[in-house]
Design a protein around this motif. Structure first.
Motif, short mmCIF file in Angstrom:
data_model
loop_
_atom_site.label_atom_id
_atom_site.label_comp_id
_atom_site.label_asym_id
_atom_site.label_seq_id
_atom_site.Cartn_x
_atom_site.Cartn_y
_atom_site.Cartn_z
N LEU A 68 -30.67 71.26 -0.47
CA LEU A 68 -30.45 72.58 0.13
C LEU A 68 -30.05 73.62 -0.91
N LYS A 69 -30.27 73.30 -2.19
CA LYS A 69 -30.02 74.23 -3.30
C LYS A 69 -28.54 74.63 -3.40
N ASN A 70 -27.68 73.67 -3.19
CA ASN A 70 -26.25 73.91 -3.34
C ASN A 70 -25.68 72.86 -4.30
N PRO A 71 -26.02 72.97 -5.59
CA PRO A 71 -25.62 71.92 -6.54
C PRO A 71 -24.10 71.80 -6.72
N ALA A 72 -23.39 72.90 -6.52
CA ALA A 72 -21.92 72.84 -6.68
C ALA A 72 -21.31 71.93 -5.63
N LYS A 73 -21.76 72.07 -4.38
CA LYS A 73 -21.24 71.22 -3.30
C LYS A 73 -21.73 69.79 -3.47
N ALA A 74 -22.97 69.64 -3.90
CA ALA A 74 -23.51 68.30 -4.16
C ALA A 74 -22.68 67.59 -5.22
N LEU A 75 -22.34 68.32 -6.27
CA LEU A 75 -21.56 67.75 -7.37
C LEU A 75 -20.20 67.24 -6.88
N GLU A 76 -19.62 67.97 -5.95
CA GLU A 76 -18.32 67.58 -5.40
C GLU A 76 -18.38 66.17 -4.78
N TYR A 77 -19.45 65.91 -4.03
CA TYR A 77 -19.56 64.60 -3.35
C TYR A 77 -20.03 63.51 -4.30
N TYR A 78 -20.89 63.87 -5.24
CA TYR A 78 -21.31 62.86 -6.22
C TYR A 78 -20.12 62.43 -7.10
N LYS A 79 -19.21 63.37 -7.38
CA LYS A 79 -18.02 63.04 -8.17
C LYS A 79 -17.12 62.06 -7.39
N LYS A 80 -17.01 62.28 -6.08
CA LYS A 80 -16.24 61.34 -5.24
C LYS A 80 -16.89 59.97 -5.27
N ALA A 81 -18.23 59.95 -5.21
CA ALA A 81 -18.95 58.68 -5.24
C ALA A 81 -18.75 57.97 -6.58
#
Length: 698
Positions: free
Chosen positions: A540-553
């Motif tokens: 959905l072109k929101n890499p900042a929010k994606a990064l937040e969850y990938y960091k948790k993972a």
């Protein structure tokens, strides 16, 4: 017919003025006067209702009158549509005038009864009473009743008549084997096709309430719904057989044929009952074949339609020119079978063959008739050889006692459901007349949105079994609807995940994200779910929010390469090239053969001015499995180092890919080339592009 569809939608949405206009237009198309009693009465009734409403008069019967008005308009719309087709098409459903047969349904007049019932729009009370009297009439055979049920179903697809719906329910309620199956399938079809109309008829709603109290209804309905989705998968099964099974069989066929020739030289009958030990060797030459054959066998046992392709060519017999014969159950007394001329002589008994075939569980009725009719063109030797083995199977089937059949009754009953639905599928897909009816096997088959589904599944556990079937068989739209209903009654982590995954599979990423986030409320530290949320945000072109969850993972699995790659991608999209490079180097270190990271490593190094490293990785890419853009990137890397000749060579090599052109190169140069001299970049690009155009032309 769009005019009819518009009229129905307007009636159901209570846009009565527009609906009356549409019904009048339908009447005109059907060459019927718009001043007929039906339209005049409907319009006068509605005008009166409007007058009372405008004057503020309270009418307690308004909703009831409006409902009756809607029903009246629906009946006219259906009737005028059918009249139009009768006047303007050559459809078999609208051909000729069919009178009620004099005698009760029997082996000789079944087709006449079928045509009469199908063509009869608004059944008289006398006809309904007559047909109802046949339900418990023991002189009326099960196959006569079965065809009457099919005729009622087809008739209802042409014209909705609540009296026929009630009659179908009466046939079902009587619970006669081979008849109730067809009646319930008929009810299922009608309640699905007319789901939006059902609420107008209190009798139809009463039937649903009665079905709720039927202890067997849920299981029976589940069987029907699963078989319908298997039928929708028939094209998939046929494709697998044609593209995967048959080519493999044809490869090993010559070897088997040669072996059979050599075996025939040895006339020793010793060990005649033993299996050929060499057979497994032939199959071993085609390692995936056994697995594929096993898969097809499993599909067949579960009700998958594996014979459509084989029998499709056998529907050209004159027998199938008669509409009713597509729906007639297979019974060995059928005159078309009993009078069949077969070349097998005295050795082949057609009546015994047909009697055995009648009990065969895995072939539908339509294909059984095709099988028998094809015997008339078989040479005697082939018929007798086939008969020898078939009759051995028949004798074995006849050893099953009636008591055993009763013990296995659900299994036998549900085979009848499977066979009947496959018969209907063949009619819709192989007979041109099927195109004149609503296609009940469309891909947009969503049972969860129907009133009958709600009546059948009051228990979440039962509903979930069906949802899991759709999910496992990759029917994600249907699974989504069912799991969503379950979540409203019993929300839980796994259900929300499966709703999200279903939405993801039919490419609604925002909806998928919504349900993955709902699952997060139940468990915020599940690795799979965190990765899915990250993936959705990135899509959905929101890499900042994606990064937040990938960091948790990442905190849950520090060595996971897919997570590291995803984090690198997010950092790259955020233009945090140094951070992106760290993760891509980590992936390369842990998996040195992973060539997919060479491309982003090369790009990051190029952007960061680390040109020697960028050159190293782009060369690795080009020596492995390059794409056109890799040559463009290489050209950019060499160009920024003032190695213009090498750069031009790489740009030109990109044109070796058929889908690459000068426009794509221009876009890439204007977007991706990172020049320190921004003012002259466009001019320089134009010069390079013109030079390359000359080179390409030469």
């Amino acid at each position: 017919m769009n005019l009819h569809e518009n009229a129905i939608n307007q009636i159901l949405n209570k846009k009565i003025y527009d609906a009356i206009v549409s019904v009048k237009n339908l009447a005109k198309e059907a060459s019927i006067s718009v001043n007929n009693d039906g339209i005049i009465m409907a319009e006068e009734t509605y005008k009166l209702m409007l007058k009372y409403s405008v004057q503020g008069m309270n009418d307690p019967n308004r909703e009831s009158i409006l409902c009756q008005l809607q029903i009246s308009l629906l009946m006219m719309a259906d009737s005028y549509k059918n009249k139009y087709f009768k006047n303007n098409t050559s459809s078999l459903f609208f051909a000729g005038n069919h009178c009620q047969p004099i005698d009760l349904p029997n082996n000789n007049n079944l087709n006449d009864w079928f045509n009469f019932i199908v063509s009869n729009e608004n059944s008289s009370e006398d006809l309904i009473n007559l047909l109802e009297s046949l339900i418990e009439n023991k002189k009326c055979s099960w196959y006569c009743k079965s065809l009457i049920v099919s005729a009622l179903t087809i008739s209802l697809l042409l014209y909705f008549d609540i009296k026929k719906v009630k009659l179908l329910y009466s046939f079902y309620k009587n619970n006669q084997e081979q008849v109730w199956q067809r009646a319930l399938v008929g009810l299922f079809i009608i309640y699905y096709i007319y789901n939006n109309r059902i609420t107008l008829y209190k009798e139809a709603l009463e039937i649903l309430e009665n079905l709720k109290t039927d202890s067997k209804f849920t299981e029976r309905y589940e069987t029907i719904i699963l078989q319908f989705i298997r039928s929708i998968d028939t094209d998939k099964i046929t494709k697998k057989i044609n593209e995967e099974i048959l080519p493999e069989v044809s490869k090993i066929a010559p070897g088997i044929k040669e072996k059979m020739k050599s075996d025939s030289l040895n006339n020793d009958d010793k060990g005649i009952e033993e299996k050929n030990p060499d057979w497994s060797n032939y199959l071993s030459d085609s390692p995936g074949l056994i697995d594929k054959l096993s898969e097809i066998s499993k599909l067949q046992l579960e009700g998958g339609d594996v014979f459509l392709n084989s029998f499709a060519m056998l529907k050209s017999f004159p027998f199938f020119n008669t509409l009713s014969n597509w729906f007639i159950p297979f019974y060995h007394q059928n005159k078309d079978i009993a009078n069949l001329s077969v070349n097998g002589g005295d050795k082949f008994q057609i009546s015994k063959f047909a009697s055995g075939l009648e009990r065969a569980p895995f072939i539908c009725n339509s294909d059984k008739y095709s099988f028998c009719l094809s015997l008339s063109s078989m040479p005697p030797d082939q018929i007798n050889t086939m008969g020898k083995y078939f009759f051995a199977e028949v004798d074995e089937m006849n050893e099953i006692s009636y008591e055993e059949i009763l013990l296995r009754k659900p299994e036998f009953s549900y085979k009848a459901v499977t066979q009947y639905i496959q018969d209907i599928y063949r009619f819709f897909k192989l007979n041109s007349a099927g195109k004149d009816l609503p296609d009940i096997f469309e891909k947009e088959f969503y049972p969860a949105g129907t009133l009958m589904f709600d009546s059948a599944f009051t228990n979440v556990d039962e509903m979930r079994k069906v949802g899991e079937f759709f999910f496992t068989n990759e029917h994600y739209q249907q699974a989504f609807g069912i799991f969503k209903k379950i979540s409203e009654e019993n929300p839980n982590f796994e259900i929300f995940q499966k709703i999200g995954y279903s939405a993801q599979k039919f490419n609604d990423i925002e909806l998928a994200l919504k349900y993955y986030l709902n699952a997060q409320f139940f468990d915020d530290s599940q690795l799979w779910n965190l990765k899915k949320i990250g993936w959705c945000y990135r899509k959905l072109k929101n890499p900042a929010k994606a990064l937040e969850y990938y960091k948790k993972a990442e905190t849950l699995d520090t060595e996971n390469l897919s997570i590291a790659t995803a984090i690198g991608r997010c950092q790259l999209e955020l233009e945090n090239y140094e951070e992106a490079l760290k993760y891509y180097f980590k992936v390369e270190y842990l998996d040195s053969k992973n060539s997919k990271v060479w491309r982003p490593i090369s790009w990051c190094c190029y952007v960061l001015g680390k040109y020697s490293q960028a050159e190293k990785y782009v060369n690795k890419l080009i020596s492995a499995n390059p794409e056109a853009e890799d040559y463009v990137l290489a050209g950019n890397i060499f160009r920024i180092q003032n190695k213009m000749t090498d750069a031009i060579d790489f740009y030109i090599k990109a044109f070796s890919f058929s889908d690459f052109n000068i426009t794509k190169l221009e876009d890439s140069l204007n977007t991706d080339y990172k020049s320190e001299n921004v003012e002259n970049i466009t001019q320089e690009n134009n010069l390079i592009l013109d030079y390359i155009k000359y080179q390409l032309n030469n």
